[in-house]
Design a protein around this motif. Sequence first.
Motif, PDB file in Angstrom:
ATOM      1  N   SER A  17       0.832  -1.206   0.000  1.00 24.55           N
ATOM      2  CA  SER A  17       0.000   0.000   0.000  1.00 24.55           C
ATOM      3  C   SER A  17       0.862   1.250   0.000  1.00 24.55           C
ATOM      4  CB  SER A  17      -0.898   0.033   1.245  1.00 24.55           C
ATOM      5  OG  SER A  17      -1.787  -1.059   1.277  1.00 24.55           O
ATOM      6  N   ARG A  19       0.051   5.748   0.241  1.00 24.55           N
ATOM      7  CA  ARG A  19      -0.929   6.826   0.331  1.00 24.55           C
ATOM      8  C   ARG A  19      -0.329   8.072  -0.296  1.00 24.55           C
ATOM      9  NH1 ARG A  19      -2.821  10.529   5.338  1.00 24.55           N
ATOM     10  NH2 ARG A  19      -5.040  10.746   4.860  1.00 24.55           N
ATOM     11  N   ARG A  67      -9.679  -0.983  -4.932  1.00 21.90           N
ATOM     12  CA  ARG A  67      -8.322  -0.987  -4.360  1.00 21.90           C
ATOM     13  C   ARG A  67      -7.888   0.404  -3.933  1.00 21.90           C
ATOM     14  NH1 ARG A  67      -4.085  -2.243  -7.537  1.00 21.90           N
ATOM     15  NH2 ARG A  67      -5.103  -1.571  -9.475  1.00 21.90           N
ATOM     16  N   PHE A  68      -8.309   1.419  -4.677  1.00 21.27           N
ATOM     17  CA  PHE A  68      -7.908   2.797  -4.400  1.00 21.27           C
ATOM     18  C   PHE A  68      -9.087   3.565  -3.810  1.00 21.27           C
ATOM     19  CE2 PHE A  68      -4.389   3.305  -7.876  1.00 21.27           C
ATOM     20  CZ  PHE A  68      -3.786   2.144  -7.416  1.00 21.27           C
ATOM     21  N   GLN A  82      -5.493   6.690  -1.272  1.00 23.61           N
ATOM     22  CA  GLN A  82      -5.041   5.482  -0.596  1.00 23.61           C
ATOM     23  C   GLN A  82      -5.038   4.353  -1.606  1.00 23.61           C
ATOM     24  OE1 GLN A  82      -3.980   5.014   2.678  1.00 23.61           O
ATOM     25  NE2 GLN A  82      -3.450   2.961   1.954  1.00 23.61           N
ATOM     26  N   MET A  83      -3.886   3.753  -1.797  1.00 23.74           N
ATOM     27  CA  MET A  83      -3.735   2.699  -2.795  1.00 23.74           C
ATOM     28  C   MET A  83      -3.369   1.400  -2.089  1.00 23.74           C
ATOM     29  SD  MET A  83      -1.762   4.817  -5.804  1.00 23.74           S
ATOM     30  CE  MET A  83      -0.203   4.837  -4.938  1.00 23.74           C
ATOM     31  N   ASN A  84      -4.265   0.453  -2.134  1.00 25.79           N
ATOM     32  CA  ASN A  84      -4.048  -0.853  -1.532  1.00 25.79           C
ATOM     33  C   ASN A  84      -3.980  -1.922  -2.611  1.00 25.79           C
ATOM     34  OD1 ASN A  84      -4.288   0.364   1.036  1.00 25.79           O
ATOM     35  ND2 ASN A  84      -6.496   0.024   1.053  1.00 25.79           N
ATOM     36  N   LEU A  86      -1.538  -3.056  -4.348  1.00 21.22           N
ATOM     37  CA  LEU A  86      -0.847  -2.547  -5.525  1.00 21.22           C
ATOM     38  C   LEU A  86      -0.312  -3.669  -6.396  1.00 21.22           C
ATOM     39  CD1 LEU A  86       0.834   0.512  -3.861  1.00 21.22           C
ATOM     40  CD2 LEU A  86      -0.588   0.605  -5.903  1.00 21.22           C
TER      41      LEU A  86
END
Length: 123
Positions: A17, A19, A67-68, A82-84, A86
Amino acid sequence: QVQLVESGGGLVQAGGSLRLSCTASGFTFRAHAVGWFRQAPGKEREFVSGIDWNGGNTNYADSVKGRFTASRDNDKNAVYLQMNGLKPEDTAVYYCVARLWTTRIQFTDYTYWGQGTQVTVSS
């Protein structure tokens, strides 16, 4: 002087992740929608996410949906992505952009843009 400054990029392993933050100055930020676009080497710039002026509406590219997550804090003149979860295909330079009120998916519809932050996802 109008400024949009992205931060929070970096190198992360697949599944990780990050941010991203976008801070603004020099214009009435709370009246502006903010979009995130990205561009990978050899590829066209593409829309990632957008959040309207008060955070009431967000939209996402199908490739990042689920995801984002985009959010904003108008008191801090900031927008976050927030990027999870990836993936290597998320590797790109990420740009934040701003325009009045509502988001658009075309980069040219935006008035202000930042210099970008690099996101690299290793497999």
